[in-house]
Design a protein around this motif. Structure first.
Motif, short mmCIF file in Angstrom:
data_model
loop_
_atom_site.label_atom_id
_atom_site.label_comp_id
_atom_site.label_asym_id
_atom_site.label_seq_id
_atom_site.Cartn_x
_atom_site.Cartn_y
_atom_site.Cartn_z
N UNK A 32 -10.63 71.04 -36.03
CA UNK A 32 -9.50 71.25 -35.12
C UNK A 32 -8.14 71.08 -35.80
N UNK A 33 -8.13 70.37 -36.93
CA UNK A 33 -6.85 70.08 -37.60
C UNK A 33 -7.03 70.30 -39.10
N UNK A 34 -5.93 70.18 -39.85
CA UNK A 34 -6.03 70.42 -41.31
C UNK A 34 -6.99 69.43 -41.96
N UNK A 35 -6.84 68.15 -41.63
CA UNK A 35 -7.70 67.12 -42.24
C UNK A 35 -8.37 66.35 -41.12
N UNK A 36 -9.69 66.29 -41.19
CA UNK A 36 -10.44 65.69 -40.08
C UNK A 36 -11.83 65.26 -40.55
N UNK A 37 -12.27 64.11 -40.09
CA UNK A 37 -13.64 63.68 -40.37
C UNK A 37 -14.47 63.86 -39.10
N UNK A 38 -15.61 64.52 -39.23
CA UNK A 38 -16.45 64.82 -38.08
C UNK A 38 -17.83 64.17 -38.29
N UNK A 39 -18.22 63.31 -37.39
CA UNK A 39 -19.51 62.61 -37.48
C UNK A 39 -20.64 63.61 -37.17
N UNK A 40 -21.50 63.88 -38.16
CA UNK A 40 -22.58 64.85 -37.97
C UNK A 40 -23.96 64.17 -38.02
N UNK A 41 -23.97 62.85 -37.92
CA UNK A 41 -25.22 62.09 -38.04
C UNK A 41 -26.25 62.53 -36.99
N UNK A 42 -25.80 62.64 -35.74
CA UNK A 42 -26.75 62.92 -34.65
C UNK A 42 -27.39 64.30 -34.83
N UNK A 43 -26.62 65.25 -35.32
CA UNK A 43 -27.19 66.59 -35.53
C UNK A 43 -28.27 66.59 -36.60
N UNK A 44 -28.03 65.82 -37.65
CA UNK A 44 -29.02 65.79 -38.74
C UNK A 44 -30.28 65.07 -38.26
N UNK A 45 -30.08 63.96 -37.56
CA UNK A 45 -31.23 63.23 -37.01
C UNK A 45 -32.03 64.13 -36.06
N UNK A 46 -31.33 64.95 -35.29
CA UNK A 46 -32.00 65.84 -34.34
C UNK A 46 -32.91 66.85 -35.08
N UNK A 47 -32.44 67.35 -36.21
CA UNK A 47 -33.27 68.27 -37.00
C UNK A 47 -34.51 67.56 -37.55
N UNK A 48 -34.32 66.32 -37.99
CA UNK A 48 -35.44 65.52 -38.52
C UNK A 48 -36.47 65.32 -37.41
N UNK A 49 -35.98 64.94 -36.24
CA UNK A 49 -36.87 64.64 -35.12
C UNK A 49 -37.57 65.91 -34.63
N UNK A 50 -36.81 67.01 -34.49
CA UNK A 50 -37.37 68.26 -33.98
C UNK A 50 -38.48 68.78 -34.90
N UNK A 51 -38.37 68.48 -36.19
CA UNK A 51 -39.37 68.94 -37.16
C UNK A 51 -40.43 67.87 -37.44
N UNK A 52 -40.38 66.79 -36.68
CA UNK A 52 -41.35 65.71 -36.79
C UNK A 52 -41.57 65.25 -38.24
N UNK A 53 -40.46 65.00 -38.90
CA UNK A 53 -40.52 64.53 -40.28
C UNK A 53 -40.58 63.01 -40.26
N UNK A 54 -41.59 62.46 -40.93
CA UNK A 54 -41.78 61.01 -40.94
C UNK A 54 -41.13 60.34 -42.15
N UNK A 55 -41.23 61.03 -43.29
CA UNK A 55 -40.89 60.38 -44.55
C UNK A 55 -40.45 61.41 -45.57
N UNK A 56 -39.39 61.12 -46.31
CA UNK A 56 -38.92 62.06 -47.33
C UNK A 56 -37.43 61.93 -47.55
N UNK A 57 -36.81 63.06 -47.84
CA UNK A 57 -35.37 63.11 -48.10
C UNK A 57 -34.76 64.23 -47.28
N UNK A 58 -33.47 64.09 -47.00
CA UNK A 58 -32.71 65.23 -46.49
C UNK A 58 -31.45 65.36 -47.34
N UNK A 59 -31.23 66.58 -47.81
CA UNK A 59 -30.04 66.88 -48.60
C UNK A 59 -29.11 67.71 -47.71
N UNK A 60 -27.90 67.21 -47.49
CA UNK A 60 -26.94 67.89 -46.62
C UNK A 60 -25.80 68.40 -47.50
N UNK A 61 -25.60 69.71 -47.48
CA UNK A 61 -24.73 70.37 -48.45
C UNK A 61 -23.58 71.09 -47.73
#
Lengths: 143, 143, 143
Positions: free
Chosen positions: A14-43
């Motif tokens: 929304x602005x030139x400089x901004x921090x946006x918390x994306x934790x819940x979205x990444x957790x949602x992908x992990x949960x939706x794919x029923x991932x128990x153990x491993x890594x996630x690389x967010x690029x």
């Protein structure tokens, strides 16, 4: 080992400089794919944005990080040659980094009590993307 | 692919800002689990500490890194709003980074001759943790 | 999961501070090993060099990044104690980082339109190395 397609998320800043918390979205992908153990690389596939782990309890820590980065790397410097007026955003991207690798354990992102994953916009507002790659060890017994 | 449980190490820091060499502990986990080949992701679950690879030969390089970070990011700035007096530690954590990914080859961490893994305390002294996640390719023949 | 031996590339730098685009070399290793999907971790085994993703369209962005880093971390500071005259390079290495983790999808490095992988020399000219570790998910169907 189970394999998962690369996922892409959209972040609207929304602005030139901004921090946006994306934790819940990444957790949602992990949960939706029923991932128990491993890594996630967010690029972040952008050179004027970044991604980092930072405190999510007091929004003042985000304010202070953004202000300090602006003080170290102002938008205008006499020696900048890139003519788009966003050299500062390129530098901040290099300093903060373009990806994070997070551990997944028992189906959850392994983060500290106060840690969240923040997309860092340094040259917005824009529509941005995040690529999310899950490396899934499967749900077998762990040594 | 063999899977390993997430390991957690404890680091006791003694001063406000301190670099602690944790290379031997990580190598010990690799060796104890007989990991031949893969990756290890070492994660700091704190927002006022970091982790980095740095020279281990001359302790003066640690001194110079710590002093330069203090000069760039002093503990007090007129514009800091976070009221715990550790905004500088949050910024340093974002700049240095909260995790490192290291290659494992022939049972050893792949590091340069002068490289070691340093836990970076920016708001100590405290009892801190390190999460260590091993991605183990197994000991089969490599292409 | 297919496993691949660790690969090592050589980079010859020409000046004290220089950014070298190594994207094509890494892609070549991915292609030569017919890797469809996974991760590649690219590691700099040096404490006075780094690696980062940055814009490859306008070389002025490299100029501006290098100049800003020199302005924040000059080669000489009264408080430096390391006597090799390259304390700045050690600090820049810690700020920029010693490794990048890149996603591989459909046989290609997943990078933004303007993103390339740059080896960052901070204390050259030297013969340098890059370790390239491929984590290969194989070519099976992805969920």
């Amino acid at each position: 080992m189970r394999t998962h397609k690369l996922k892409t998320e959209t972040v609207e800043t929304k602005t030139r400089v901004q921090m946006v918390d994306v934790t819940a979205r990444i957790q949602k992908l992990i949960s939706a794919n029923r991932v128990e153990s491993g890594l996630v690389v967010v690029v972040v596939p952008h050179t004027t944005a970044g991604i980092t782990l930072q405190e999510n309890a007091d929004p003042n820590t985000q304010h202070d990080l953004i202000k300090k980065l602006e003080s170290l790397v102002p938008q205008v410097e006499s020696y900048y040659q890139h003519d788009e007026g966003n050299s500062d955003a390129h530098v901040k991207s290099a300093l903060v980094g373009s990806s994070v690798t997070i551990v997944i354990d028992k189906g959850r992102l392994v983060l500290g009590k106060w840690q969240a994953v923040y997309f860092c916009e340094f040259d917005g507002p824009r529509e941005r993307h995040l690529h999310v790659k899950i490396i899934d060890e499967g749900s077998g017994d762990l040594d």
